[in-house]
Design a protein around this motif. Structure first.
Motif, PDB file in Angstrom:
ATOM      1  N   HIS A 199       0.825  -1.215   0.000  1.00 24.30           N
ATOM      2  CA  HIS A 199       0.000   0.000   0.000  1.00 24.30           C
ATOM      3  C   HIS A 199       0.857   1.262   0.000  1.00 24.30           C
ATOM      4  N   TYR A 200       1.796   1.342   0.933  1.00 22.96           N
ATOM      5  CA  TYR A 200       2.575   2.574   1.090  1.00 22.96           C
ATOM      6  C   TYR A 200       3.802   2.634   0.170  1.00 22.96           C
ATOM      7  N   GLY A 201       4.506   1.535   0.033  1.00 17.04           N
ATOM      8  CA  GLY A 201       5.757   1.545  -0.732  1.00 17.04           C
ATOM      9  C   GLY A 201       5.596   1.145  -2.177  1.00 17.04           C
ATOM     10  N   GLY A 202       4.534   0.405  -2.488  1.00 16.87           N
ATOM     11  CA  GLY A 202       4.304  -0.024  -3.865  1.00 16.87           C
ATOM     12  C   GLY A 202       3.333   0.893  -4.574  1.00 16.87           C
ATOM     13  N   THR A 203       2.061   0.692  -4.324  1.00 14.32           N
ATOM     14  CA  THR A 203       0.995   1.414  -5.035  1.00 14.32           C
ATOM     15  C   THR A 203       1.083   2.926  -4.847  1.00 14.32           C
ATOM     16  N   PHE A 204       1.039   3.376  -3.602  1.00 15.38           N
ATOM     17  CA  PHE A 204       0.925   4.794  -3.274  1.00 15.38           C
ATOM     18  C   PHE A 204       2.138   5.578  -3.776  1.00 15.38           C
ATOM     19  N   LEU A 205       3.334   5.114  -3.466  1.00 11.42           N
ATOM     20  CA  LEU A 205       4.562   5.831  -3.808  1.00 11.42           C
ATOM     21  C   LEU A 205       4.797   5.857  -5.311  1.00 11.42           C
TER      22      LEU A 205
END
Length: 628
Positions: free
Chosen positions: A458-464
């Motif tokens: 969520h935070y390091g893959g998709t969102f970033l």
């Protein structure tokens, strides 16, 4: 030196002739001296970059990279959750206005510069942080992607047993356990849980229901499977494109053999038709839901691997004039076809599972990894003819799909580091990267590993990755400029790109992605794992991971501007292309510079002849329109 430019396939073919002039009846030819030629050859040798064995290796590598686990276990669930067949409408639209333009532009950047996803930012040094931030996101994805391959290896080996270990219940699993294989003796079990689900959660993952007290210690069996996955990745990439290119044929083509085999078998099962209809039946009301469009963009990025670096890396090993346009169209179209093929196959299997359990199909669909390691194994256990064979085929297909994608992602990281430290041998850098990412992946083989997987994704893959992709488009087309980019592409591909590409790149794609990103930020809710909430510390860790990637933008922007005065001039200079921007080959570089000078001079004359206003000239330049 006289240049001649001819038009071929809608573009320029640049050729460099010896300068021949006639003066007082004498023909004089300008030629480079012997020393210049030898020096040029030395420069070329010192900057020599490995290339693909042939153009098919590049195409196969791109296919194996883009066609991955996301097409099999992510796309079917995302489609089901966001309107069924109606999801295909926003997905195809997103493919046309985001997927294809992003994929093509990254192929162009890699091939044009023959550099990694960080080195290409000589295009505009101010934005170098984009490339480094993308590597943070890519490493995040790699770390959990290999843990999925480890799980796949576990299931693949277990499939060779005389009885599939998840097909029947064990005494310690309790009375509510329901055999995945047909068992007429089990009747009237309320709130039953399939043996395939209990096997995955209790025997394989040993998962915890909460991570409030920590994620636990790595399981030794899963650690070994993870290690084996990384050993396989290392041996595929250890010699660079010379080794990965050879493996690409198998990694790209074999999954289709298995998918077609599974599809034929799945369509003969009872209830398969209902499952397929459930998958493709449209819920048109969902088209007005912005969340559906956001999910279509996220799935497009996840599936094609745009914004992560491997596309740029693969293309950087191409011949400068390779037909990258053709390959971009083939890969992006095939990726969508594979998602549909995978979705139909998997929902045919789930339809049979729902039919055998006499329940609604919604009750057998699991999210994410649960779809691959619970629902499908559960359905395969019910096959009445050699379920072990289909289990081996299914998990071997997942293995090849996963390896194809992760090999590309790891190679992108290795290439970035090797470009920074060229004295380190490629296999040594590959070993260092593989070892470091193996250690980072140990958090996913703990009892709380699946919690961490969703958090990092969520935070390091998709969102970033999504956030940095928006900045990437702005940097290329609004700062460097579409006009220059189109000229660069025309020189390399011998093709003048039409209005579809120009309007998508300069307006439709960046604006559309900005709108989606703003919607995503405005509707952001705390991440949950199923119905359970993450502890506050987990969210803090997630935001720190996101910040590490995003903070690269201001850090490298400040570094590019420096402490020189006046600041405004330094800022403007940092946004302009660096002297190293352009083709890596010195001869091609000179031809390219002259090509652009000639083309710009010609267009300046045409603009003056047609008496265009300054506003018209600015608009034509913004949208990359010029006379060729």
């Amino acid at each position: 030196m006289k240049k001649s430019y001819g038009v071929s396939n809608g573009g320029f073919v640049a050729s460099t002739d010896d300068l021949k002039t006639k003066q007082n009846g004498l023909e004089i030819t300008e030629m480079g001296g012997e020393c210049d030629g030898k020096e040029s050859e030395k420069v070329k040798d010192s900057n020599e970059r490995p290339t693909w064995g042939n153009s098919i290796e590049f195409l196969m590598s791109c296919i194996s990279m883009s066609v991955g686990l996301g097409n099999i276990w992510r796309f079917p669930f995302i489609a089901y959750e966001n309107g069924g067949g109606a999801f295909l409408i926003p997905y195809i639209i997103v493919l046309l206005v985001v997927g294809k333009p992003m994929y093509f532009v990254e192929m162009i950047l890699g091939q044009f510069t023959s550099r990694s996803s960080v080195k290409i930012w000589t295009l505009s040094p101010f934005f170098k942080g984009i490339g480094i931030g993308q590597m943070v996101g890519t490493c995040s994805v790699i770390s959990y992607y290999c843990s999925m391959i480890g799980l796949t290896l576990n299931y693949l080996v277990s499939s060779f047993q005389s009885e599939l270990p998840w097909s029947s219940c064990r005494e310690e699993w309790g009375e509510n356990c329901v055999d995945s294989k047909p068992n007429p003796n089990q009747k009237n079990i309320t709130n039953g849980v399939s043996s395939s689900e209990l096997y995955f959660l209790r025997e394989v993952l040993k998962s915890s229901e909460s991570i409030d007290d920590g994620i636990g210690v790595p399981d030794w069996k899963l650690t070994l499977w993870l290690l084996l996955a990384w050993v396989m990745v290392f041996f595929v990439i250890c010699k660079g494109v010379r080794s990965s290119g050879k493996f690409a044929y198998f990694l790209a083509l074999f999954p289709y053999v298995v998918m077609v085999t599974l599809l034929i078998r799945a369509c003969t099962l009872e209830g398969a038709g209902e499952g397929i209809l459930f998958f493709i039946r449209p819920q048109f009301s969902e088209l007005l839901n912005p969340k559906v469009w956001k999910e279509a963009v996220v799935q497009c990025f996840f599936s094609l691997a745009t914004g992560m670096g491997p596309i740029i890396m693969f293309a950087s090993y191409n011949d400068f004039h390779h037909n990258v346009y053709r390959d971009a169209m083939i890969v992006t179209t095939l990726d969508t076809f594979t998602s549909l093929l995978g979705g139909i196959t998997m929902f045919a299997i789930l339809g049979n599972l729902a039919h055998n359990l006499n329940v609604d199909i919604t009750q057998v669909v699991k999210v994410g990894s649960g779809l691959a390691f619970i629902s499908y194994p559960d359905a395969i256990s019910k096959f009445d003819w050699v379920p072990q064979l289909f289990s081996v085929l299914f998990f071997f297909m997942l293995l090849t799909l996963g390896l194809g994608s992760v090999v590309a992602l790891v190679s992108a990281v290795v290439t970035v580091l090797r470009d920074q430290f060229p004295k380190v041998k490629y296999w040594q850098m590959a070993l260092i990267v593989s070892s470091a990412l193996f250690l980072s992946g140990l958090i996913y083989v703990t009892p709380g590993g699946q919690w961490m997987l969703d958090l990092v994704d969520h935070y390091g893959g998709t969102f970033l990755i999504f956030a940095l992709a928006v900045v990437e488009l702005v940097a290329i087309f609004w700062v460097y400029g579409l006009n220059d980019f189109i000229m660069d592409t025309q020189f390399m591909c011998k093709r003048y790109l039409g209005p579809y590409w120009r309007y998508c790149w300069t307006l439709v794609t960046p604006v559309f992605m900005m709108i989606i990103f703003v919607y995503h930020m405005s509707s952001l809710k705390p991440l949950t794992f199923g119905d359970s909430d993450y502890p506050e510390a987990a969210h803090v860790a997630g935001w720190i991971l996101f910040s590490i990637g995003v903070i690269q933008l201001p850090i490298w922007a400040i570094y590019a501007v420096g402490c020189k005065a006046p600041v405004w001039e330094s800022l403007c200079a940092s946004m302009r292309p660096a002297p190293k921007w352009g083709p890596k080959d010195p001869k091609v570089y000179k031809e390219w510079k002259q090509f652009k000078v000639d083309l710009k001079e010609r267009n300046a004359m045409i603009n003056a002849e047609r008496n265009y206003s300054k506003k018209t000239i600015a608009l034509r330049k913004f949208f990359g329109i010029y006379s060729y």
